[in-house]
Design a protein around this motif. Structure first.
Motif, PDB file in Angstrom:
ATOM      1  N   PHE A  27       0.715  -1.120  -0.085  1.00  0.00           N
ATOM      2  CA  PHE A  27       0.086  -0.082   0.083  1.00  0.00           C
ATOM      3  C   PHE A  27       0.935   1.170  -0.151  1.00  0.00           C
ATOM      4  CE2 PHE A  27      -3.026   3.094   1.596  1.00  0.00           C
ATOM      5  CZ  PHE A  27      -4.200   2.877   1.251  1.00  0.00           C
ATOM      6  N   GLY A  28       0.823   1.998  -0.672  1.00  0.00           N
ATOM      7  CA  GLY A  28       1.397   3.367  -1.206  1.00  0.00           C
ATOM      8  C   GLY A  28       2.400   3.289  -2.138  1.00  0.00           C
ATOM      9  N   VAL A  29       2.801   4.396  -2.634  1.00  0.00           N
ATOM     10  CA  VAL A  29       3.878   4.611  -3.704  1.00  0.00           C
ATOM     11  C   VAL A  29       5.145   3.638  -3.335  1.00  0.00           C
ATOM     12  CG1 VAL A  29       5.212   6.034  -5.210  1.00  0.00           C
ATOM     13  CG2 VAL A  29       2.996   6.603  -4.641  1.00  0.00           C
ATOM     14  N   GLU A  30       5.704   4.158  -2.145  1.00  0.00           N
ATOM     15  CA  GLU A  30       7.022   3.224  -1.857  1.00  0.00           C
ATOM     16  C   GLU A  30       6.707   1.881  -1.863  1.00  0.00           C
ATOM     17  OE1 GLU A  30      10.083   3.468   1.934  1.00  0.00           O
ATOM     18  OE2 GLU A  30       8.630   4.812   1.840  1.00  0.00           O
ATOM     19  N   ALA A  31       5.784   1.451  -1.466  1.00  0.00           N
ATOM     20  CA  ALA A  31       5.318  -0.150  -0.952  1.00  0.00           C
ATOM     21  C   ALA A  31       5.277  -0.816  -2.645  1.00  0.00           C
ATOM     22  CB  ALA A  31       4.160  -0.297  -0.439  1.00  0.00           C
ATOM     23  N   VAL A  32       5.018  -0.083  -3.550  1.00  0.00           N
ATOM     24  CA  VAL A  32       4.761  -0.784  -4.988  1.00  0.00           C
ATOM     25  C   VAL A  32       5.803  -0.458  -5.728  1.00  0.00           C
ATOM     26  CG1 VAL A  32       2.267  -1.049  -4.445  1.00  0.00           C
ATOM     27  CG2 VAL A  32       3.005   0.970  -5.495  1.00  0.00           C
ATOM     28  N   SER A  33       6.573   0.480  -5.406  1.00  0.00           N
ATOM     29  CA  SER A  33       7.566   0.918  -6.536  1.00  0.00           C
ATOM     30  C   SER A  33       8.392   0.019  -7.215  1.00  0.00           C
ATOM     31  CB  SER A  33       8.488   2.047  -5.694  1.00  0.00           C
ATOM     32  OG  SER A  33       9.260   1.632  -4.750  1.00  0.00           O
ATOM     33  N   LYS A  34       8.953  -1.081  -6.316  1.00  0.00           N
ATOM     34  CA  LYS A  34       9.852  -2.138  -6.997  1.00  0.00           C
ATOM     35  C   LYS A  34       8.958  -3.097  -7.967  1.00  0.00           C
ATOM     36  CE  LYS A  34      13.482  -5.323  -6.020  1.00  0.00           C
ATOM     37  NZ  LYS A  34      14.317  -5.959  -4.836  1.00  0.00           N
ATOM     38  N   SER A  35       7.728  -3.455  -7.558  1.00  0.00           N
ATOM     39  CA  SER A  35       6.757  -4.196  -8.428  1.00  0.00           C
ATOM     40  C   SER A  35       6.373  -3.538  -9.666  1.00  0.00           C
ATOM     41  CB  SER A  35       5.515  -4.127  -7.482  1.00  0.00           C
ATOM     42  OG  SER A  35       5.758  -5.191  -6.556  1.00  0.00           O
ATOM     43  N   LEU A  36       6.121  -1.963  -9.762  1.00  0.00           N
ATOM     44  CA  LEU A  36       5.847  -1.060 -10.769  1.00  0.00           C
ATOM     45  C   LEU A  36       7.183  -1.092 -11.700  1.00  0.00           C
ATOM     46  CD1 LEU A  36       3.392   1.626  -9.394  1.00  0.00           C
ATOM     47  CD2 LEU A  36       2.847  -0.568 -10.677  1.00  0.00           C
ATOM     48  N   SER A  37       8.452  -0.971 -11.125  1.00  0.00           N
ATOM     49  CA  SER A  37       9.504  -0.792 -11.979  1.00  0.00           C
ATOM     50  C   SER A  37       9.563  -2.132 -12.636  1.00  0.00           C
ATOM     51  CB  SER A  37      10.516  -0.911 -11.026  1.00  0.00           C
ATOM     52  OG  SER A  37      12.017  -0.591 -11.659  1.00  0.00           O
ATOM     53  N   ILE A  38       9.206  -3.200 -12.056  1.00  0.00           N
ATOM     54  CA  ILE A  38       9.556  -4.597 -12.680  1.00  0.00           C
ATOM     55  C   ILE A  38       8.542  -4.648 -14.052  1.00  0.00           C
ATOM     56  CG2 ILE A  38       9.147  -7.200 -12.632  1.00  0.00           C
ATOM     57  CD1 ILE A  38      10.479  -6.832  -9.537  1.00  0.00           C
ATOM     58  N   VAL A  39       7.034  -4.214 -13.574  1.00  0.00           N
ATOM     59  CA  VAL A  39       6.174  -4.260 -14.810  1.00  0.00           C
ATOM     60  C   VAL A  39       6.619  -3.242 -15.828  1.00  0.00           C
ATOM     61  CG1 VAL A  39       3.660  -3.421 -15.122  1.00  0.00           C
ATOM     62  CG2 VAL A  39       4.318  -4.729 -13.071  1.00  0.00           C
ATOM     63  N   SER A  40       7.062  -2.007 -15.368  1.00  0.00           N
ATOM     64  CA  SER A  40       7.646  -1.219 -16.480  1.00  0.00           C
ATOM     65  C   SER A  40       8.708  -1.774 -17.426  1.00  0.00           C
ATOM     66  CB  SER A  40       7.997  -0.119 -15.863  1.00  0.00           C
ATOM     67  OG  SER A  40       8.381   1.088 -16.716  1.00  0.00           O
ATOM     68  N   GLN A  41       9.669  -2.302 -16.904  1.00  0.00           N
ATOM     69  CA  GLN A  41      10.652  -2.904 -17.472  1.00  0.00           C
ATOM     70  C   GLN A  41      10.366  -3.960 -18.479  1.00  0.00           C
ATOM     71  OE1 GLN A  41      13.717  -4.753 -14.894  1.00  0.00           O
ATOM     72  NE2 GLN A  41      14.218  -6.234 -16.700  1.00  0.00           N
ATOM     73  N   TYR A  42       9.353  -4.897 -18.007  1.00  0.00           N
ATOM     74  CA  TYR A  42       8.793  -5.948 -18.734  1.00  0.00           C
ATOM     75  C   TYR A  42       7.903  -5.352 -19.877  1.00  0.00           C
ATOM     76  CZ  TYR A  42      10.355  -9.665 -15.427  1.00  0.00           C
ATOM     77  OH  TYR A  42      10.910 -10.390 -14.493  1.00  0.00           O
ATOM     78  N   ALA A  43       6.972  -4.587 -19.695  1.00  0.00           N
ATOM     79  CA  ALA A  43       6.195  -3.960 -20.521  1.00  0.00           C
ATOM     80  C   ALA A  43       7.054  -3.190 -21.709  1.00  0.00           C
ATOM     81  CB  ALA A  43       5.083  -2.866 -20.013  1.00  0.00           C
ATOM     82  N   HIS A  44       8.206  -2.545 -21.150  1.00  0.00           N
ATOM     83  CA  HIS A  44       9.085  -1.830 -22.177  1.00  0.00           C
ATOM     84  C   HIS A  44       9.695  -2.961 -23.065  1.00  0.00           C
ATOM     85  CE1 HIS A  44      13.037   0.006 -23.685  1.00  0.00           C
ATOM     86  NE2 HIS A  44      12.083   0.938 -24.116  1.00  0.00           N
TER      87      HIS A  44
END
Length: 106
Positions: A65-82
């Motif tokens: 919950f919160g930006v800090e808590a999901v930042s690593k997950s979103l970084s991975i998603v962003s990497q894979y999507a790119h």
């Protein structure tokens, strides 16, 4: 279907140090500009709901919950999507969340 979702989540966490993001509560950035107090109250209510549901204090947080808590997950998603050419570039947290949202903490 994942045969043993708890084991799969545990393996993912061991490998990446985060849980997979399944859902996000998103607010348009203009709402934050117009009514930051409303955004803070939504955040507070959601955080309170998570605590009331007993979803805090576990070894692996099933609901980060919160930006800090999901930042690593979103970084991975962003990497894979790119890498899959779904998005034109990797996005960083500053691209996705304004400073007020990044400052919200449980």
């Amino acid at each position: 279907m994942i045969h043993d979702p708890d084991a799969a989540a545990s393996e993912w966490y061991k490998k990446y140090g985060c849980t997979q993001v399944n859902h996000l509560f998103v607010v348009n950035f203009r709402a934050g500009e117009v009514a930051p107090d409303v955004i803070e109250e939504i955040f507070r209510m959601l955080a309170e709901s998570k605590k009331a549901a007993g979803l805090t204090g576990k070894a692996i947080d099933p609901l980060p919950f919160g930006v800090e808590a999901v930042s690593k997950s979103l970084s991975i998603v962003s990497q894979y999507a790119h890498e899959q050419k779904i998005i034109p570039r990797r996005y960083e947290m500053d691209d996705l969340f304004d400073k007020a949202m990044q400052a919200l903490r449980i």
